[in-house]
Motif scaffolding. Sequence first.
Motif, PDB file in Angstrom:
ATOM      1  N   ASP A   1       0.518  -1.522  -4.990  1.00 20.71           N
ATOM      2  CA  ASP A   1       1.500  -2.104  -5.899  1.00 20.71           C
ATOM      3  C   ASP A   1       1.592  -3.601  -5.661  1.00 20.71           C
ATOM      4  O   ASP A   1       1.578  -4.064  -4.514  1.00 20.71           O
ATOM      5  CB  ASP A   1       2.885  -1.490  -5.669  1.00 20.71           C
ATOM      6  CG  ASP A   1       2.940  -0.015  -6.041  1.00 20.71           C
ATOM      7  OD1 ASP A   1       2.071   0.452  -6.802  1.00 20.71           O
ATOM      8  OD2 ASP A   1       3.871   0.664  -5.564  1.00 20.71           O
TER       9      ASP A   1
ATOM     10  N   ASN B   1       1.427   4.842   0.030  1.00 23.30           N
ATOM     11  CA  ASN B   1       0.572   5.941   0.479  1.00 23.30           C
ATOM     12  C   ASN B   1       1.318   7.263   0.534  1.00 23.30           C
ATOM     13  O   ASN B   1       1.950   7.600   1.532  1.00 23.30           O
ATOM     14  CB  ASN B   1       0.029   5.641   1.890  1.00 23.30           C
ATOM     15  CG  ASN B   1      -0.709   4.322   1.967  1.00 23.30           C
ATOM     16  OD1 ASN B   1      -1.433   3.953   1.044  1.00 23.30           O
ATOM     17  ND2 ASN B   1      -0.509   3.596   3.049  1.00 23.30           N
TER      18      ASN B   1
ATOM     19  N   GLU C   1      -1.948  10.987  -2.708  1.00 25.27           N
ATOM     20  CA  GLU C   1      -2.472   9.883  -3.511  1.00 25.27           C
ATOM     21  C   GLU C   1      -1.987   8.557  -2.937  1.00 25.27           C
ATOM     22  O   GLU C   1      -0.999   8.513  -2.205  1.00 25.27           O
ATOM     23  CB  GLU C   1      -2.022  10.003  -4.973  1.00 25.27           C
ATOM     24  CG  GLU C   1      -0.528   9.815  -5.168  1.00 25.27           C
ATOM     25  CD  GLU C   1      -0.128   9.788  -6.621  1.00 25.27           C
ATOM     26  OE1 GLU C   1      -0.956   9.402  -7.458  1.00 25.27           O
ATOM     27  OE2 GLU C   1       1.016  10.147  -6.921  1.00 25.27           O
TER      28      GLU C   1
ATOM     29  N   GLU D   1      -1.680   4.155  -4.006  1.00 29.83           N
ATOM     30  CA  GLU D   1      -1.803   3.075  -4.970  1.00 29.83           C
ATOM     31  C   GLU D   1      -1.487   1.768  -4.260  1.00 29.83           C
ATOM     32  O   GLU D   1      -0.768   1.755  -3.258  1.00 29.83           O
ATOM     33  CB  GLU D   1      -0.825   3.258  -6.131  1.00 29.83           C
ATOM     34  CG  GLU D   1      -1.072   4.480  -7.006  1.00 29.83           C
ATOM     35  CD  GLU D   1      -2.267   4.311  -7.924  1.00 29.83           C
ATOM     36  OE1 GLU D   1      -2.731   3.158  -8.100  1.00 29.83           O
ATOM     37  OE2 GLU D   1      -2.728   5.334  -8.460  1.00 29.83           O
TER      38      GLU D   1
ATOM     39  N   TYR E   1       0.877  -1.183   0.000  1.00 32.60           N
ATOM     40  CA  TYR E   1       0.000   0.000   0.000  1.00 32.60           C
ATOM     41  C   TYR E   1       0.912   1.230   0.000  1.00 32.60           C
ATOM     42  O   TYR E   1       1.440   1.623   1.024  1.00 32.60           O
ATOM     43  CB  TYR E   1      -0.906  -0.020   1.225  1.00 32.60           C
ATOM     44  CG  TYR E   1      -2.159  -0.840   1.032  1.00 32.60           C
ATOM     45  CD1 TYR E   1      -3.412  -0.230   1.000  1.00 32.60           C
ATOM     46  CD2 TYR E   1      -2.098  -2.222   0.872  1.00 32.60           C
ATOM     47  CE1 TYR E   1      -4.568  -0.978   0.817  1.00 32.60           C
ATOM     48  CE2 TYR E   1      -3.243  -2.970   0.680  1.00 32.60           C
ATOM     49  CZ  TYR E   1      -4.475  -2.346   0.654  1.00 32.60           C
ATOM     50  OH  TYR E   1      -5.616  -3.090   0.454  1.00 32.60           O
TER      51      TYR E   1
END
Length: 204
Positions: free
Chosen positions: A96, A88, A92, A94, A86
């Motif tokens: 991965d 962070n 933003e 995402e 995660y």
Amino acid sequence: MLIEGYGHGPVVAGESLVGRRGFWANHLLAMCGDGTCAEPAVPEWFGGDGADADALAEVLFDPEQWPVFRVLVPDGHPVPGVVVVYRNFADEFEVDYLVGGQGTGAGFSSGSVSGLSWRELIRVADCPEAPADGVQDVSGRFLLLLPLLSGEWSGDLVRERIVAALVAVGAPEYTVGRAAGHLLGHLERRALHDSGWGSPLSGG
């Protein structure tokens, strides 16, 4: 913990979070956020409620600690493991999916996994004698990697496996069919839009 390419990221082991209420709502609802559903999925379908999901989201998406979930395989396994990160940033986030090294070492390649075939997904999730450093529970391993499913698969077989895995991690039996259908629908729509999405682990 060392992850190649994440030298400046505050990565921390996240495996202890997998069993907490609200975890699967956070992880799996991310698959369902494309706005194509007449009936949006809700956290209660995956166990816990909205408050549980919100509380755990503060941990999962904390910019100061990036949870890492290792789905490892033993040396000699035909398919490499996968490491879920995660990532962070303050503005933003995402999730991965990285190619994980075999065995129990803490270092992993920064190469990304764009997709897994059904056979690869099952081989990683169900591998015997999974290294102790990572997620051990088969249902948890399967659901962590479910967003990677690509290629061709049997809808009935995948749905049956999703239902069984959700029940095993505490999803309510009276909504688990809807949750599984919802997840499968999103996987199928994504496969239609991304038909060239192959697996870097198998070459196709």
